[in-house]
Write a protein that holds these residues in place. Structure first.
Motif, PDB file in Angstrom:
ATOM      1  N   ILE A   2       3.345   8.091 -10.645  1.00  0.00           N
ATOM      2  CA  ILE A   2       2.847   8.833 -11.806  1.00  0.00           C
ATOM      3  C   ILE A   2       2.009  10.010 -11.341  1.00  0.00           C
ATOM      4  N   ALA A   3       2.327  11.178 -11.822  1.00  0.00           N
ATOM      5  CA  ALA A   3       1.596  12.375 -11.425  1.00  0.00           C
ATOM      6  C   ALA A   3       0.187  12.332 -11.981  1.00  0.00           C
ATOM      7  N   THR A   4      -0.709  13.059 -11.309  1.00  0.00           N
ATOM      8  CA  THR A   4      -2.103  13.085 -11.742  1.00  0.00           C
ATOM      9  C   THR A   4      -2.232  13.589 -13.170  1.00  0.00           C
ATOM     10  N   SER A   5      -1.433  14.572 -13.532  1.00  0.00           N
ATOM     11  CA  SER A   5      -1.545  15.162 -14.858  1.00  0.00           C
ATOM     12  C   SER A   5      -1.137  14.198 -15.962  1.00  0.00           C
ATOM     13  N   LEU A  14      -8.659   7.394  -8.951  1.00  0.00           N
ATOM     14  CA  LEU A  14      -8.384   6.380  -7.932  1.00  0.00           C
ATOM     15  C   LEU A  14      -9.147   6.644  -6.645  1.00  0.00           C
ATOM     16  N   GLY A  15      -9.114   7.886  -6.179  1.00  0.00           N
ATOM     17  CA  GLY A  15      -9.784   8.219  -4.919  1.00  0.00           C
ATOM     18  C   GLY A  15     -11.271   7.926  -4.966  1.00  0.00           C
ATOM     19  N   SER A  16     -11.900   8.268  -6.080  1.00  0.00           N
ATOM     20  CA  SER A  16     -13.341   8.033  -6.215  1.00  0.00           C
ATOM     21  C   SER A  16     -13.665   6.541  -6.220  1.00  0.00           C
ATOM     22  N   VAL A  17     -12.857   5.764  -6.955  1.00  0.00           N
ATOM     23  CA  VAL A  17     -13.086   4.323  -7.015  1.00  0.00           C
ATOM     24  C   VAL A  17     -12.897   3.689  -5.641  1.00  0.00           C
ATOM     25  N   LEU A  18     -11.838   4.089  -4.956  1.00  0.00           N
ATOM     26  CA  LEU A  18     -11.541   3.538  -3.632  1.00  0.00           C
ATOM     27  C   LEU A  18     -12.624   3.893  -2.630  1.00  0.00           C
ATOM     28  N   ASN A  48      -7.786  11.396  -1.430  1.00  0.00           N
ATOM     29  CA  ASN A  48      -7.972  12.767  -1.907  1.00  0.00           C
ATOM     30  C   ASN A  48      -6.959  13.154  -2.990  1.00  0.00           C
ATOM     31  N   GLY A  49      -6.198  12.167  -3.477  1.00  0.00           N
ATOM     32  CA  GLY A  49      -5.309  12.403  -4.601  1.00  0.00           C
ATOM     33  C   GLY A  49      -3.960  12.985  -4.252  1.00  0.00           C
ATOM     34  N   ARG A  50      -3.625  13.092  -2.971  1.00  0.00           N
ATOM     35  CA  ARG A  50      -2.334  13.667  -2.580  1.00  0.00           C
ATOM     36  C   ARG A  50      -1.218  12.640  -2.582  1.00  0.00           C
ATOM     37  N   SER A  51      -1.567  11.358  -2.697  1.00  0.00           N
ATOM     38  CA  SER A  51      -0.539  10.314  -2.702  1.00  0.00           C
ATOM     39  C   SER A  51      -0.989   9.174  -3.601  1.00  0.00           C
ATOM     40  N   ARG A  52      -0.034   8.561  -4.284  1.00  0.00           N
ATOM     41  CA  ARG A  52      -0.314   7.394  -5.118  1.00  0.00           C
ATOM     42  C   ARG A  52       0.263   6.161  -4.436  1.00  0.00           C
ATOM     43  N   PRO A  53      -0.553   5.153  -4.155  1.00  0.00           N
ATOM     44  CA  PRO A  53      -0.047   3.961  -3.469  1.00  0.00           C
ATOM     45  C   PRO A  53       0.765   3.070  -4.391  1.00  0.00           C
ATOM     46  N   GLY A  54       1.710   2.338  -3.808  1.00  0.00           N
ATOM     47  CA  GLY A  54       2.444   1.335  -4.569  1.00  0.00           C
ATOM     48  C   GLY A  54       1.547   0.155  -4.893  1.00  0.00           C
ATOM     49  N   ARG A  55       2.027  -0.694  -5.791  1.00  0.00           N
ATOM     50  CA  ARG A  55       1.246  -1.838  -6.246  1.00  0.00           C
ATOM     51  C   ARG A  55       0.891  -2.775  -5.096  1.00  0.00           C
ATOM     52  N   GLN A  71     -12.677  -5.028 -10.521  1.00  0.00           N
ATOM     53  CA  GLN A  71     -12.506  -3.893  -9.615  1.00  0.00           C
ATOM     54  C   GLN A  71     -11.045  -3.725  -9.205  1.00  0.00           C
ATOM     55  N   ARG A  72     -10.365  -4.840  -8.977  1.00  0.00           N
ATOM     56  CA  ARG A  72      -8.944  -4.788  -8.627  1.00  0.00           C
ATOM     57  C   ARG A  72      -8.132  -4.153  -9.735  1.00  0.00           C
ATOM     58  N   ASP A  73      -8.399  -4.589 -10.991  1.00  0.00           N
ATOM     59  CA  ASP A  73      -7.641  -4.042 -12.109  1.00  0.00           C
ATOM     60  C   ASP A  73      -7.977  -2.578 -12.356  1.00  0.00           C
ATOM     61  N   THR A  74      -9.223  -2.176 -12.066  1.00  0.00           N
ATOM     62  CA  THR A  74      -9.589  -0.761 -12.180  1.00  0.00           C
ATOM     63  C   THR A  74      -8.769   0.077 -11.213  1.00  0.00           C
ATOM     64  N   LEU A  75      -8.614  -0.419  -9.983  1.00  0.00           N
ATOM     65  CA  LEU A  75      -7.789   0.286  -8.990  1.00  0.00           C
ATOM     66  C   LEU A  75      -6.337   0.380  -9.454  1.00  0.00           C
ATOM     67  N   LEU A  76      -5.798  -0.716  -9.964  1.00  0.00           N
ATOM     68  CA  LEU A  76      -4.404  -0.720 -10.410  1.00  0.00           C
ATOM     69  C   LEU A  76      -4.184   0.272 -11.551  1.00  0.00           C
ATOM     70  N   VAL A  77      -5.059   0.247 -12.537  1.00  0.00           N
ATOM     71  CA  VAL A  77      -4.913   1.150 -13.690  1.00  0.00           C
ATOM     72  C   VAL A  77      -5.075   2.608 -13.257  1.00  0.00           C
ATOM     73  N   ALA A  78      -6.021   2.863 -12.350  1.00  0.00           N
ATOM     74  CA  ALA A  78      -6.242   4.235 -11.878  1.00  0.00           C
ATOM     75  C   ALA A  78      -5.022   4.793 -11.162  1.00  0.00           C
ATOM     76  N   ALA A  79      -4.235   3.896 -10.555  1.00  0.00           N
ATOM     77  CA  ALA A  79      -3.031   4.330  -9.846  1.00  0.00           C
ATOM     78  C   ALA A  79      -1.804   4.342 -10.746  1.00  0.00           C
ATOM     79  N   GLY A  80      -1.995   4.009 -12.025  1.00  0.00           N
ATOM     80  CA  GLY A  80      -0.874   4.041 -12.953  1.00  0.00           C
ATOM     81  C   GLY A  80      -0.117   2.738 -13.059  1.00  0.00           C
ATOM     82  N   HIS A  81      -0.684   1.646 -12.522  1.00  0.00           N
ATOM     83  CA  HIS A  81      -0.040   0.332 -12.599  1.00  0.00           C
ATOM     84  C   HIS A  81      -0.696  -0.512 -13.683  1.00  0.00           C
ATOM     85  N   ALA A  82       0.023  -1.508 -14.154  1.00  0.00           N
ATOM     86  CA  ALA A  82      -0.542  -2.440 -15.130  1.00  0.00           C
ATOM     87  C   ALA A  82      -1.511  -3.380 -14.423  1.00  0.00           C
ATOM     88  N   PRO A  83      -2.606  -3.776 -15.080  1.00  0.00           N
ATOM     89  CA  PRO A  83      -3.511  -4.754 -14.474  1.00  0.00           C
ATOM     90  C   PRO A  83      -2.816  -6.100 -14.346  1.00  0.00           C
TER      91      PRO A  83
END
Length: 355
Positions: A2-5, A14-18, A48-55, A71-83
């Motif tokens: 999922i693109a940042t936009s 995601l980067g800030s949380v990580l 730095n937001g240049r890549s989105r990690p897989g689940r 915290q885990r679910d926050t990371l997942l949602v920030a990356a565009g994944h379902a908690p």
């Protein structure tokens, strides 16, 4: 991917949380990359937001960072994944009970392989406070020796009429109640249990953390219990991160370790030292409690206790809740350390209990 936009504007970056989780754990990008079996370059791109990690990678990073369920679910949602579990699930204090051994409280006589009567009584009071006798797991935190193959928890569960509830002992010393809380929180957050009865009872145990005062010995010989239920992570009674640590080599003063753990526990729920309404510190040495309270700016009238042993901390909370010293809405910091080698801390806003 999922693109940042395309990410909702109210979703955390995601980067800030990580980076924040990594900073809290004291890890460099290189350290975390090695632990999670990913290249440092790729981890840098994620932060730095240049890549989105897989689940799968994100869950691996969360595991290496010891992230809790929220915290885990926050990371997942920030990356565009379902908690993993829709909505943040927390372990919420739903009932409490305690027995202080003043010579009149029920005690076992002779058989160290059987559960202390005070443990059963504390559990009964906690279930009554919760308004329901139903739990699916019983955890008994204890330093009392038992016979091989005869853990206390199954017998306690049976004497409380809890049927086929899962039951196990947690063999600890002074930090047992908080280590038990960490286990109970994990059971609830993972979905393994909906309701957990945690009992701390050291009756029959040797004095593990000398020197003990007479008052501390009374707390040690008593018992305390809480019922935890699944609920919202942001409601009163929900436990924040339970910070645990050990240092068998005693490489640093335990007081420093405990203070650092307290700061981490407060940071996890967004508190500063000035936010603490009540401090429940477990240790038989009052000097240590005074030192910690001083560094956290907690006055004597806001300290709960005295408390000694795992049972002492739990029963101290129960007594304070009963006499009104601890009331709904109070921001409570729980801490414990044992033998200069084990420490723990947790924070929660006290709920309104039935009794």
């Amino acid at each position: 991917m999922i693109a940042t936009s395309e990410r909702p504007t109210d979703t955390p970056d995601l980067g800030s949380v990580l980076r924040e989780l990594r900073r809290r754990r004291g890890l460099s990008q290189l350290d975390l990359a090695a632990a999670a079996d990913v290249s440092a370059r790729h981890l840098s791109f994620v932060e730095n937001g240049r890549s989105r990690p897989g689940r799968e990678l994100l869950l691996r990073l969360a595991d290496r960072l010891a992230a809790d369920a929220a915290q885990r679910d926050t990371l997942l949602v920030a990356a565009g994944h379902a908690p993993l579990r829709p909505g943040a699930t927390g372990a919420v204090v739903d009932g409490i009970g305690g027995v202080l051994d003043t010579g009149a409280a029920p005690r076992d006589t002779g058989d160290t392989g059987s559960p202390a009567a005070s443990a059963v009584e504390a559990g009964r009071r906690a279930l009554l406070s919760a308004g329901s006798p139903a739990v699916d797991t019983v955890v008994v935190a204890t330093a009392a020796p038992g016979r091989p193959g005869r853990p206390a928890a199954p017998e306690v569960a049976d004497r409380l009429g809890l049927g086929d509830a899962a039951a196990f002992d947690l063999a600890t010393v002074c930090g047992g109640f908080l280590y038990g809380l960490a286990n109970a929180v994990g059971l609830v957050a993972s979905g393994a249990s909906e309701r957990v009865l945690l009992i701390a009872s050291d009756a029959g145990a040797p004095e593990p953390c000398p020197p003990w005062t007479t008052a501390a010995r009374q707390w040690l010989a008593g018992a305390g219990a809480v019922v935890l239920r699944a609920g919202s992570a942001d409601e009163p009674g929900a436990l924040g991160t339970v910070v645990l640590g050990t240092d068998a080599r005693r490489a640093a003063p335990s007081a420093e370790r405990l203070y650092a753990a307290s700061l981490r526990a407060m940071e996890a729920v967004g508190w500063t030292a000035g936010d603490i309404d009540r401090l429940a510190a477990d240790r038989g040495e009052p000097e240590a409690v005074v030192a910690l309270a001083g560094r956290l700016n907690v006055s004597a009238e806001r300290r709960l206790g005295p408390a000694g042993g795992s049972a002492g901390l739990a029963s101290s909370l129960a007594r304070a809740a009963q006499d009104g010293t601890l009331a709904a809405g109070h921001r409570v910091l729980l801490t414990a350390y044992e033998g200069d080698r084990t420490w723990a801390a947790a924070a929660l806003r006290w709920p309104r209990l039935r009794g």
